[in-house]
Write an enzyme that holds these catalytic residues in place. Sequence first.
Site, PDB file in Angstrom:
ATOM      1  N   LYS A 174       0.844  -1.199   0.000  1.00 13.21           N
ATOM      2  CA  LYS A 174       0.000   0.000   0.000  1.00 13.21           C
ATOM      3  C   LYS A 174       0.876   1.244   0.000  1.00 13.21           C
ATOM      4  O   LYS A 174       1.475   1.613   1.004  1.00 13.21           O
ATOM      5  CB  LYS A 174      -0.919   0.058   1.222  1.00 13.21           C
ATOM      6  N   GLY A 227       6.998   5.887   8.258  1.00  7.28           N
ATOM      7  CA  GLY A 227       6.058   6.992   8.433  1.00  7.28           C
ATOM      8  C   GLY A 227       6.233   7.621   9.800  1.00  7.28           C
ATOM      9  O   GLY A 227       7.327   7.571  10.373  1.00  7.28           O
ATOM     10  N   SER A 228       5.161   8.154  10.333  1.00 11.21           N
ATOM     11  CA  SER A 228       5.285   8.896  11.589  1.00 11.21           C
ATOM     12  C   SER A 228       5.357   7.963  12.798  1.00 11.21           C
ATOM     13  O   SER A 228       4.882   6.823  12.764  1.00 11.21           O
ATOM     14  CB  SER A 228       4.093   9.840  11.753  1.00 11.21           C
ATOM     15  N   VAL A 231       1.765   6.876  14.031  1.00  7.58           N
ATOM     16  CA  VAL A 231       1.164   5.758  13.287  1.00  7.58           C
ATOM     17  C   VAL A 231       1.942   4.463  13.571  1.00  7.58           C
ATOM     18  O   VAL A 231       1.356   3.392  13.715  1.00  7.58           O
ATOM     19  CB  VAL A 231       1.113   6.061  11.771  1.00  7.58           C
ATOM     20  N   GLY A 232       3.257   4.579  13.694  1.00  3.56           N
ATOM     21  CA  GLY A 232       4.078   3.399  13.987  1.00  3.56           C
ATOM     22  C   GLY A 232       3.664   2.724  15.295  1.00  3.56           C
ATOM     23  O   GLY A 232       3.597   1.496  15.376  1.00  3.56           O
ATOM     24  N   GLU A 249      10.126   2.332  10.594  1.00  6.27           N
ATOM     25  CA  GLU A 249      11.113   3.376  10.307  1.00  6.27           C
ATOM     26  C   GLU A 249      10.375   4.692  10.475  1.00  6.27           C
ATOM     27  O   GLU A 249       9.581   5.065   9.614  1.00  6.27           O
ATOM     28  CB  GLU A 249      11.604   3.163   8.869  1.00  6.27           C
ATOM     29  N   CYS A 283      12.944  11.859   6.500  1.00  3.95           N
ATOM     30  CA  CYS A 283      13.134  11.433   7.902  1.00  3.95           C
ATOM     31  C   CYS A 283      14.531  11.819   8.339  1.00  3.95           C
ATOM     32  O   CYS A 283      14.797  11.986   9.520  1.00  3.95           O
ATOM     33  CB  CYS A 283      13.042   9.933   8.088  1.00  3.95           C
ATOM     34  N   GLU A 384       9.198  16.614  15.368  1.00  5.51           N
ATOM     35  CA  GLU A 384       9.442  16.544  13.927  1.00  5.51           C
ATOM     36  C   GLU A 384       8.471  17.468  13.192  1.00  5.51           C
ATOM     37  O   GLU A 384       7.270  17.420  13.420  1.00  5.51           O
ATOM     38  CB  GLU A 384       9.263  15.106  13.430  1.00  5.51           C
TER      39      GLU A 384
HETATM   40  C1  UN1 Z   1      13.689   9.027   4.320  1.00  6.89           C
HETATM   41  O1  UN1 Z   1      13.752  10.231   4.469  1.00  6.89           O
HETATM   42  O2  UN1 Z   1      12.693   8.408   4.734  1.00  6.89           O
HETATM   43  O3  UN1 Z   1      19.509   9.273   3.370  1.00  6.89           O
HETATM   44  C2  UN1 Z   1      14.708   8.218   3.613  1.00  6.89           C
HETATM   45  C3  UN1 Z   1      18.615   9.805   2.725  1.00  6.89           C
HETATM   46  C4  UN1 Z   1      17.900   8.996   1.682  1.00  6.89           C
HETATM   47  C5  UN1 Z   1      16.811   8.181   2.309  1.00  6.89           C
HETATM   48  C6  UN1 Z   1      15.874   9.002   3.146  1.00  6.89           C
HETATM   49  N1  UN1 Z   1      18.820   8.146   0.983  1.00  6.89           N
HETATM   50  O4  UN1 Z   1      18.276  10.940   2.923  1.00  6.89           O
END
Ligand code: UN1
Length: 493
Positions: A174, A227-228, A231-232, A249, A283, A384
């Site tokens: 999804k 995701g956030s 939600v995780g 993650e 992230c 964040e």
């Molecule tokens: C993300 O922001 O979820 O290192 C992944 C990085 C990218 C991956 C980011 N190669 O910024």
Amino acid sequence: MSTSYKNFIGRQVDAKSGKTFENRNPANWDEVLSTFPMSSKEDVDDAVRAARKAFEKWRLVPAPARGDILRRVGDLLTARKEDLARTMTREMGKVLLETRGDVQEGIDTAYYAAAEGRRLFGRTVPSELPNKFNMAIRVPVGVAGIITPWNFPMAIPTWKIFPALVCGNTVVFKPASDTPETAAKLVEILVEAGVPDGVVNIVHGGGSQVGMAIVDHPDIDLISFTGSTGVGKKISEVAAKTLKRVSLELGGKNAQIVMDDARLDLALDGVLWGAFGTTGQRCTATSRLIVQEKAYDKFLSMLIDRTRKLRLGDGLRQETEVGPLVNQGQLETVDRYVKIGTEEGATVLTGGKRAAGDGLSKGWFYEPTILGEVTSSMRVATEEIFGPVLAVIRVKNITEAIEVANSTKYGLSSAVYTQDINNAYQAIRDIRAGITYINAPTIGAEAHMPFGGVKETGNGHREGGWTVYEFYSEWKTVYVDYSGKLQRAQIDT
Ligand code: UN1
């Protein structure tokens, strides 16, 4: 004319509800790019059934042959890199340079996966008994539920789906409803490369309907989610009811530290790329800048100057450096945080408002923003934001810099600019994060290295590299006794 896409569950199918949703361009919200099925639990049920059925055959395909399909996937991604990058820029806004990089990360992941099909190493270990052979081999887990975000519409799905497939699992996927088209094109490529029907199924729709139906499904064996953190946590709770293995993650609040002894020109390029690349929607984005006191004033004035010169616009245009935010909700969140920051006592040094100007009025553009006079406990320094907002904090020395870097609930990426090896190694040892860069920005993870974070950034797994193959396989321990008699472990030794 916008294209209308379907789910792929062994074949192209509409959602059972018959409903659809629109995919729009964040640089020009009037532009509808494509429509997608608005799916629900019933569609997920069909996808899981297809994946479960396909698993019985797919698990028996030799891993090197599964890897060969992934190599063809890599070739097709390479051939279509430009088209995929443009699709991605149109549906989520980041500039072409970066969407090309996003596709490249998928290509790298495909070729790595192809090679891994010839490795998937197990172990042989001596038995404590004579004429007995011990080994541990890797077997697939089953049906993988894969739920991905919109900020890396190609890289993140590939670094979950490809290892899942090489290990012999089948997939229910999804993608984020902000970036369904890149995901649909990825699945088309997988099918074209020879992934058999039912092995990868894509179900489009919202997180609460489709995503949670996947997490809750008793016949899904594992979940991988990016995701956030909010939600995780919810996913963890729901998945616990069926004891699924879960890889999360989640959020980040990544800091770049700049020491007095740093090469400031290098640190400047690093923070601009880390904070405002992908419009801060990574992230791994740099959302805090921690500067030692002697360098502070000079570095900040260099930074403000360069930040003001960043060119905002449609990511398809060659000259654009910063694209729009992905949607109105993100824009409102960013704006709210800037207000929270000023109420807490931070100063807006540049930016701090929705961007105006030629070609910007129809998109979700926000001025790259720097907040000064931030202290480590402010909300803008701990929560964040996921946008082009950088909070700057002044510190006395490396120990305080690391303390500040560690003072959030997250721990994904971190960067330290210094010419002093002692500072560098102290940071490597003491920063609580999954990733530490020395003299490089907080973004830029490579596909063949472990990727993930500590504290509330995740739950202990690592994507990328060899580590992700552990997540997508089970260890099976095998004892072969060729002594021709009953041998009792712990007793006959
Ligand atoms: C993300 O922001 O979820 O290192 C992944 C990085 C990218 C991956 C980011 N190669 O910024």
